[in-house]
Scaffold this active site. Sequence first.
Site, PDB file in Angstrom:
ATOM      1  N   GLN A  84      -3.603  -1.996   7.099  1.00 19.14           N
ATOM      2  CA  GLN A  84      -4.072  -3.381   7.214  1.00 19.14           C
ATOM      3  C   GLN A  84      -4.774  -3.787   5.910  1.00 19.14           C
ATOM      4  O   GLN A  84      -4.371  -3.328   4.861  1.00 19.14           O
ATOM      5  CB  GLN A  84      -4.975  -3.585   8.446  1.00 19.14           C
ATOM      6  CG  GLN A  84      -4.215  -3.468   9.770  1.00 19.14           C
ATOM      7  CD  GLN A  84      -3.996  -2.031  10.203  1.00 19.14           C
ATOM      8  OE1 GLN A  84      -4.924  -1.271  10.323  1.00 19.14           O
ATOM      9  NE2 GLN A  84      -2.754  -1.663  10.463  1.00 19.14           N
ATOM     10  N   HIS A 126       4.373   0.813   6.307  1.00 21.20           N
ATOM     11  CA  HIS A 126       4.250   1.019   4.865  1.00 21.20           C
ATOM     12  C   HIS A 126       5.601   1.447   4.298  1.00 21.20           C
ATOM     13  O   HIS A 126       6.131   2.491   4.674  1.00 21.20           O
ATOM     14  CB  HIS A 126       3.173   2.069   4.565  1.00 21.20           C
ATOM     15  CG  HIS A 126       1.786   1.622   4.941  1.00 21.20           C
ATOM     16  ND1 HIS A 126       0.654   2.334   4.650  1.00 21.20           N
ATOM     17  CD2 HIS A 126       1.351   0.498   5.568  1.00 21.20           C
ATOM     18  CE1 HIS A 126      -0.416   1.672   5.088  1.00 21.20           C
ATOM     19  NE2 HIS A 126      -0.007   0.565   5.660  1.00 21.20           N
ATOM     20  N   LYS A 152       0.845  -1.217   0.000  1.00 21.34           N
ATOM     21  CA  LYS A 152       0.000   0.000   0.000  1.00 21.34           C
ATOM     22  C   LYS A 152       0.873   1.258   0.000  1.00 21.34           C
ATOM     23  O   LYS A 152       0.562   2.239  -0.668  1.00 21.34           O
ATOM     24  CB  LYS A 152      -0.934   0.003   1.223  1.00 21.34           C
ATOM     25  CG  LYS A 152      -1.928  -1.154   1.204  1.00 21.34           C
ATOM     26  CD  LYS A 152      -2.747  -1.217   2.468  1.00 21.34           C
ATOM     27  CE  LYS A 152      -1.950  -1.656   3.677  1.00 21.34           C
ATOM     28  NZ  LYS A 152      -1.494  -3.052   3.667  1.00 21.34           N
TER      29      LYS A 152
HETATM   30  P1  GDP Z   1       2.164  -2.238   3.051  1.00 16.19           P
HETATM   31  O1  GDP Z   1       1.998  -2.462   4.514  1.00 16.19           O
HETATM   32  O2  GDP Z   1       0.980  -2.716   2.272  1.00 16.19           O
HETATM   33  O3  GDP Z   1       2.532  -0.834   2.687  1.00 16.19           O
HETATM   34  O4  GDP Z   1       3.382  -3.176   2.602  1.00 16.19           O
HETATM   35  P2  GDP Z   1       4.786  -3.323   3.363  1.00 16.19           P
HETATM   36  O5  GDP Z   1       5.619  -2.138   3.059  1.00 16.19           O
HETATM   37  O6  GDP Z   1       4.611  -3.703   4.781  1.00 16.19           O
HETATM   38  O7  GDP Z   1       5.348  -4.631   2.680  1.00 16.19           O
HETATM   39  C1  GDP Z   1       5.572  -4.710   1.300  1.00 16.19           C
HETATM   40  C2  GDP Z   1       7.054  -5.042   1.072  1.00 16.19           C
HETATM   41  O8  GDP Z   1       7.226  -5.435  -0.270  1.00 16.19           O
HETATM   42  C3  GDP Z   1       7.964  -3.848   1.283  1.00 16.19           C
HETATM   43  O9  GDP Z   1       9.198  -4.296   1.736  1.00 16.19           O
HETATM   44  C4  GDP Z   1       8.085  -3.259  -0.132  1.00 16.19           C
HETATM   45  O10 GDP Z   1       9.290  -2.542  -0.319  1.00 16.19           O
HETATM   46  C5  GDP Z   1       8.083  -4.519  -0.951  1.00 16.19           C
HETATM   47  N1  GDP Z   1       7.506  -4.390  -2.290  1.00 16.19           N
HETATM   48  C6  GDP Z   1       6.431  -3.665  -2.695  1.00 16.19           C
HETATM   49  N2  GDP Z   1       6.161  -3.905  -3.991  1.00 16.19           N
HETATM   50  C7  GDP Z   1       7.081  -4.818  -4.407  1.00 16.19           C
HETATM   51  C8  GDP Z   1       7.307  -5.498  -5.639  1.00 16.19           C
HETATM   52  O11 GDP Z   1       6.600  -5.330  -6.623  1.00 16.19           O
HETATM   53  N3  GDP Z   1       8.358  -6.392  -5.656  1.00 16.19           N
HETATM   54  C9  GDP Z   1       9.159  -6.624  -4.569  1.00 16.19           C
HETATM   55  N4  GDP Z   1      10.144  -7.503  -4.678  1.00 16.19           N
HETATM   56  N5  GDP Z   1       8.957  -5.995  -3.409  1.00 16.19           N
HETATM   57  C10 GDP Z   1       7.935  -5.123  -3.327  1.00 16.19           C
HETATM   58  P1  IMO Z   2      -0.052  -2.921   7.147  1.00 22.74           P
HETATM   59  O1  IMO Z   2      -0.813  -1.619   7.085  1.00 22.74           O
HETATM   60  C1  IMO Z   2      -0.049  -7.085   8.411  1.00 22.74           C
HETATM   61  C2  IMO Z   2      -2.256  -8.005  12.103  1.00 22.74           C
HETATM   62  C3  IMO Z   2      -1.462  -8.481  13.287  1.00 22.74           C
HETATM   63  C4  IMO Z   2      -2.487  -9.403  13.941  1.00 22.74           C
HETATM   64  C5  IMO Z   2      -3.799  -8.643  13.709  1.00 22.74           C
HETATM   65  C6  IMO Z   2      -4.263  -7.813  14.897  1.00 22.74           C
HETATM   66  O2  IMO Z   2       1.418  -2.754   7.200  1.00 22.74           O
HETATM   67  O3  IMO Z   2      -0.501  -3.855   6.064  1.00 22.74           O
HETATM   68  P2  IMO Z   2      -3.438  -5.494  15.881  1.00 22.74           P
HETATM   69  O4  IMO Z   2      -2.119  -5.077  16.457  1.00 22.74           O
HETATM   70  O5  IMO Z   2      -3.868  -4.676  14.711  1.00 22.74           O
HETATM   71  O6  IMO Z   2      -4.513  -5.605  16.923  1.00 22.74           O
HETATM   72  O7  IMO Z   2      -3.198  -7.001  15.363  1.00 22.74           O
HETATM   73  O8  IMO Z   2      -3.579  -7.804  12.596  1.00 22.74           O
HETATM   74  N1  IMO Z   2      -1.792  -6.716  11.519  1.00 22.74           N
HETATM   75  C7  IMO Z   2      -1.136  -6.598  10.369  1.00 22.74           C
HETATM   76  N2  IMO Z   2      -0.653  -7.550   9.533  1.00 22.74           N
HETATM   77  N3  IMO Z   2       0.078  -5.779   8.100  1.00 22.74           N
HETATM   78  C8  IMO Z   2      -0.413  -4.827   8.913  1.00 22.74           C
HETATM   79  O9  IMO Z   2      -0.449  -3.527   8.584  1.00 22.74           O
HETATM   80  C9  IMO Z   2      -1.026  -5.218  10.139  1.00 22.74           C
HETATM   81  N4  IMO Z   2      -1.580  -4.547  11.161  1.00 22.74           N
HETATM   82  C10 IMO Z   2      -2.068  -5.477  11.999  1.00 22.74           C
HETATM   83  O10 IMO Z   2      -0.310  -9.177  12.895  1.00 22.74           O
HETATM   84  O11 IMO Z   2      -2.567 -10.608  13.243  1.00 22.74           O
HETATM   85 MG    MG Z   3       3.038  -3.337   6.114  1.00 24.57          MG
END
Ligand code: GDP
Ligand code: IMO
Ligand code: MG
Length: 426
Positions: free
Chosen positions: A224, A41, A16
Site C-alpha cells: 500500500q 506487486h 514497489k
Molecule cells: P506496486 O503495488 O507498487 O508494486 O505496483 P504495481 O505492480 O501494482 O503497479 C505498477 C505497475 O506499473 C506494474 O504493472 C509495473 O509493471 C508497472 N511499472 C513499474 N514501473 C514502471 C515504469 O517505469 N514504466 C511503466 N510503463 N510501467 C512501470
Molecule cells: P499495493 O501494495 C492500491 C486500497 C483499496 C481501498 C483501500 C482499503 O499493490 O500498492 P483494503 O482491502 O486494504 O481494506 O482496502 O486500500 N488498497 C490498495 N490500493 N494498491 C494497493 O496495494 C492497495 N491495497 C489496498 O483499493 O481503497
Molecule cells: Mg500494486
Amino acid sequence: MPATVVVGTQWGDEGKGKLTDLLAKEAQVVVRYQGGHNAGHTIVVDGESFALQLIPSGVLYPSVTPVIGNGVVVDPQVLLAEMATLEARGVDCSRLRISGSAHLIMPYHQELDSLAERRLGRNKLGTTKRGIGPAYADKASRIGLRVQDLLDPKIFRQKLDLVLREKNQVLAKVYNRLALSADDICARYLDEYAPRLAPLIADTVGIVHDALDAGSEVLLEGAQATFLDLDHGTYPFVTSSNPVAGGACTGAGIGPRHIARVIGIAKAYLTRVGSGPFPTELTGSSGDELVERGHEFGTNTGRRRRTGWFDAVMARQAVRLNSLSEIALTKLDVLDTFETLRVCVAYEHDGTRYEHLPYHQSVLHQATPVYEQLPGWRTDTTGTTSVADLPTAARAYVDRLSELAGVPIHLVGVGPGREQFVRVGD
Ligand code: GDP
Ligand code: IMO
Ligand code: MG
C-alpha cells in the site's frame, strides 16, 4: 549494515515490486512488513510478469531470504497458491520464512469485509474485499488467531471456538447469513494448510537481526502507501495497517536506529483505486490516456485505477511522514505523449493557500489544486538507459518534481522491465 525501507508515497501501485526487485540483487533478506494480499506487486523479467501478493519481491533471487514479517496478515490459502504458482514457474520458495506473530486471515474476515462494504452502499470504501480490515480489527481487539497457532491444534481450536461464537452471531443476526463451522475451518487450516506452512514458520525477528549483525543488507518492503496509512492517510478511505516507514519497524521487529535509507516510490503522475478524496483527479480524456498508456488496472483485482496529475503537496507530506532520503520516480514513459503536463504545487481553499497537507480532511475534499504547467517531451523514453539520453523537457520535469518534494530523485522508471530504470546523479 543498516536497513533500507521501500515505501509507497501515494495511494499504492507506484512500483514497489519493481524497485524492491532491483535493490534485492544486493540484499540478503527482504521483509514484507505490513498489509496482506490486498497488495499486488509486479516484477517484469525478460518480458515475463510476476504479480506477487504476499511473498516479498526479493524472492526471484536465490541469494535472498524472503520474510513475511509480524506486521502482515496472512491468508494461508492465498499464500500456498502463490507459492505453488511461483514454484511452477521455477522460483524456489523453500527459503521463505513467516513470522509466527503474523495474524491469520480467517474465512469470516473475508465474508465480513464484503458484507460491510455492501452495507455501506454508496459510502463504501472500495476495499479489496480480502478480509484485511476485519483481520487487523481482530488483532487490535486481541481476538485474532496467529500463524503460530497453526502449530498448536488445541489452542487453535479453543481460540476459534471463542471467536466464532461472536462472529456467527454477527453473521446471522446482522447480516442474515449462515453460520460458519469450526470443524470445517479446522479441517482446512489445521489439516490442509498447517503441515505445509509449518517448516516455514520461524523467529523472523531473529533472522532479521542476525542478518543486520552480520553486516548483511536488509530490505523492508512496504505494501500500500503513505496516503492509505491508517493514521496518516485519507481516513476512512485507507487500509488498516501502517505502510509508512515507521510501520517497517513494528512490522519487522527492528528499531529506527537500524534504518539508514528510506526510499519513497512515486509515480510521475497519480493513481488511486477505491473511494476517497483526490484533488488532482482527471476525469476527462487525459485521465483515460493515463489509464490506457499506464495500463492502470489493479494487478490482482483488475479494477480501473483513478488517475490524476502529480501532487507535490502530497509528496512533501510523504517526505515528512517517512523521513524519505530520496524518491524513485516510476512510469515517466507514460507521459511521453503529453504536450503539456501539470503539477500541483499547492492547494487553495476559502482564500487560504496550503503548501502542506491541510490537517482537516474537509479541506482536502474541497481544495482546488494550484497547478504549474511544464512542457511535455513527446519522445519515446522507453529505450533510455542513461540520464544523458532523457529528453531535456523530461529531465526538467524530473528535476522540478525533486525540487518541489525537497529530496533527490535517484532513479527514474521508463518501462515495466527490470532493467528499465535510469540512474540520476551519483
Ligand atoms: P506496486 O503495488 O507498487 O508494486 O505496483 P504495481 O505492480 O501494482 O503497479 C505498477 C505497475 O506499473 C506494474 O504493472 C509495473 O509493471 C508497472 N511499472 C513499474 N514501473 C514502471 C515504469 O517505469 N514504466 C511503466 N510503463 N510501467 C512501470
Ligand atoms: P499495493 O501494495 C492500491 C486500497 C483499496 C481501498 C483501500 C482499503 O499493490 O500498492 P483494503 O482491502 O486494504 O481494506 O482496502 O486500500 N488498497 C490498495 N490500493 N494498491 C494497493 O496495494 C492497495 N491495497 C489496498 O483499493 O481503497
Ligand atoms: Mg500494486
